[in-house]
Design a protein around this motif. Structure first.
Motif, PDB file in Angstrom:
ATOM      1  N   TRP A 242     -22.223  37.524  84.840  1.00  0.00           N
ATOM      2  CA  TRP A 242     -20.864  38.023  85.034  1.00  0.00           C
ATOM      3  C   TRP A 242     -20.126  38.159  83.709  1.00  0.00           C
ATOM      4  N   TYR A 245     -21.462  41.445  82.152  1.00  0.00           N
ATOM      5  CA  TYR A 245     -21.459  42.497  83.174  1.00  0.00           C
ATOM      6  C   TYR A 245     -21.195  43.883  82.584  1.00  0.00           C
ATOM      7  N   ARG A 253     -25.073  47.356  86.946  1.00  0.00           N
ATOM      8  CA  ARG A 253     -23.913  46.529  87.288  1.00  0.00           C
ATOM      9  C   ARG A 253     -23.774  46.289  88.795  1.00  0.00           C
TER      10      ARG A 253
END
Length: 519
Positions: A242, A245, A253
């Motif tokens: 994350w 990302y 993604r």
């Protein structure tokens, strides 16, 4: 050394998901609106639709309407409910299951926007999940990785991406070969449920050796370790999915949010009133070892098993043929016909085998199929003849006392097509060279005077005048010159016309035709 090899070969593997938004310097994913996340998630699923192209919708499923109450739409479900449900799921998983707007968007796609697809997938889990679970457990990998083929192929072994990825686990050609999946004109083991699962597990294990983090592994499975390494470097060495990302390729993604969304949907489908659609695939099967070439039609005809069932159970065979030969192959059949196959295997393999399979020749004799053997040119002299107006191959062959078929062979002539001015090669006995050397300079009348016979329209006598040095044929009803010539290897219809002074193709029953010299 192992890490170097992996970096070189694993980066080959790619996938076609292309969702998300432009590059950004942000390192969180909480700033996106649910509306934008939903649009991205729908794009993600649409690419899955492109892969499977409705193949199973037409062949593998019996559709029924799924009950749906608007009050159960995801828009009416509080986020706290999703968080609680994912928390409960995570109690049995090694891989964590966090919640955010992107995860929520993928949940919405699976439980609302693409309910029919989820129904299909649920129908297939009864068949494919036991295979995934068995192999993952054997390798000691997290069982929840069984959801990866859901987002890769919607559990369709024939799914094929624009990038050339194939099968449940979507291997591209070179990565499949790297992990020992055989791909040729008859077999594509990327579509073999068990073998592709074993290859995917090896690939995932190798990636885990590199990253020691399952979300980074899942991301690298999609875009290759090179792209993940680049995202880590650009994020200052951060190794949390994350946090890197927005440094990942756009197509990657949506991969982890889709993974979580699929896992949620396949566990809480009842809460969203989704009904699994039963797939027309036998759940109880046996695997047989096949060592000879075998066509699905042979099995279907003898055992009365629908060919579509055989295709569903054996998607790795590209032409409905098990090649057999020097290596063994597997055939998956409904367990109900296993005994019959063993008992009737001779009948199965022999059923129309001369139609489905012809022997592949190890050596070839050109005369075996054509029946024509060119005359030897040993001890002969090469002469040249220039085609004049009014010439044809029959005349020229007669002037030089050679066969029309030889004249064609020596000059690569198709049928009897020659043109004025064309230079033809002719081989004549060296001892008779002087007899033929001047023919090219003669007038047509002079050349006709050298012929062994003169053209005539008179019919060949059927009872008298046999030449004992020749083989004859008596014309029967239905015969024509072409059919007669086929009965005698090396003889053409033009040869028969020349030997019998025929100026047309007209022949009559009972007529006696001179075919060729004896001996």
């Amino acid at each position: 050394m192992r890490g170097i090899v992996l970096t070189a070969c694993l980066v080959i593997f790619t996938n076609i998901w292309a969702v998300g938004e432009g590059e950004s310097n942000d390192t969180t994913v909480t700033d996106v609106s649910y509306k934008d996340a939903l649009a991205e998630a729908e794009q993600f699923m649409n690419r899955l639709d492109d892969k499977v192209s409705g193949w199973y919708s037409d062949r593998a499923f019996s559709y029924i309407d799924t009950a749906f109450n608007d009050s159960t739409s995801i828009a009416n479900v509080p986020d706290s409910v999703f968080i609680q449900r994912l928390k409960k799921l995570s109690e049995e998983t090694v891989i964590e299951l966090p919640f955010n707007e992107r995860v929520k968007a993928h949940i919405a796609v699976y439980t609302d926007k693409k309910r029919a697809v989820t129904s299909e997938i649920l129908g297939l889990t009864d068949y494919y999940f036991p295979i995934f679970e068995e192999e993952l457990d054997k390798a000691g990998l997290p069982i929840e990785l069984k959801y990866m083929p859901v987002i890769e192929s919607a559990l369709k072994p024939r799914a094929f991406s624009r990038a050339g990825a194939s099968g449940l686990w979507q291997f591209v050609y070179y990565t499949g070969k790297q992990y020992h999946l055989n791909v040729n004109s008859y077999v594509d083991e990327r579509r073999d449920p068990r073998k592709s699962t074993q290859a995917a597990i090896k690939y995932l294990s190798d990636l885990y050796d590199i990253y020691q983090d399952w979300y980074l592994v899942i991301a690298a499975y999609n875009c290759g370790p090179g792209n993940v390494n680049k995202a880590i470097r650009r994020s200052g060495g951060k190794r949390d999915y994350w946090e890197i990302y927005y440094r990942l390729p756009r197509e990657t993604r949506g991969y982890v949010p889709a993974f979580i969304g699929a896992m949620y949907a396949l566990n809480y489908y009842k809460e969203h009133h989704i009904i699994p659609v039963k797939a027309n695939i036998p759940m109880h099967t046996d695997t047989l070892i096949i060592q000879e070439p075998l066509h699905f039609d042979q099995v279907s005809a003898v055992l009365n098993v629908p060919e579509e069932v055989l295709k569903e159970l054996n998607p790795q065979y590209r032409r409905d043929i098990i090649p057999g030969g020097s290596k063994s192959y597997t055939l998956t059949v409904p367990v109900s016909v296993t005994g019959q196959f063993v008992e009737l295997q001779d009948s199965i393999f022999n059923y129309k085998d001369d139609i489905y399979f012809s022997e592949k020749r190890e050596t070839v004799d050109p005369t075996a199929s054509s029946g024509y053997v060119p005359s030897s040119i040993a001890g002969k002299t090469k002469l040249y003849y220039t085609v004049k107006s009014g010439d044809n191959l029959g005349y020229i062959a007669d002037w030089y006392d050679v066969r029309i078929s030889d004249l064609r062979y020596w000059n690569n002539i198709y049928r009897n097509l020659i043109r004025v001015g064309q230079r033809l090669v002719v081989f004549v006995p060296t001892s008779q060279k002087n007899k033929y050397v001047s023919i090219n300079q003669m007038s047509f009348a002079q050349k006709q005077g050298t012929a062994s016979y003169t053209a005539s329209t008179a019919p060949v006598q059927t009872t008298t005048g046999h030449d004992p040095d020749y083989i004859y044929y008596k014309v029967r009803s239905g015969d024509n010159l072409w059919l007669i010539a086929r009965k005698f290897p090396g003889i053409s219809s033009d040869d028969i016309k020349r030997l019998n002074n025929l100026t047309s193709n007209s022949i009559s029953p009972g007529q006696l035709l001179k075919i060729k010299p004896k001996g």
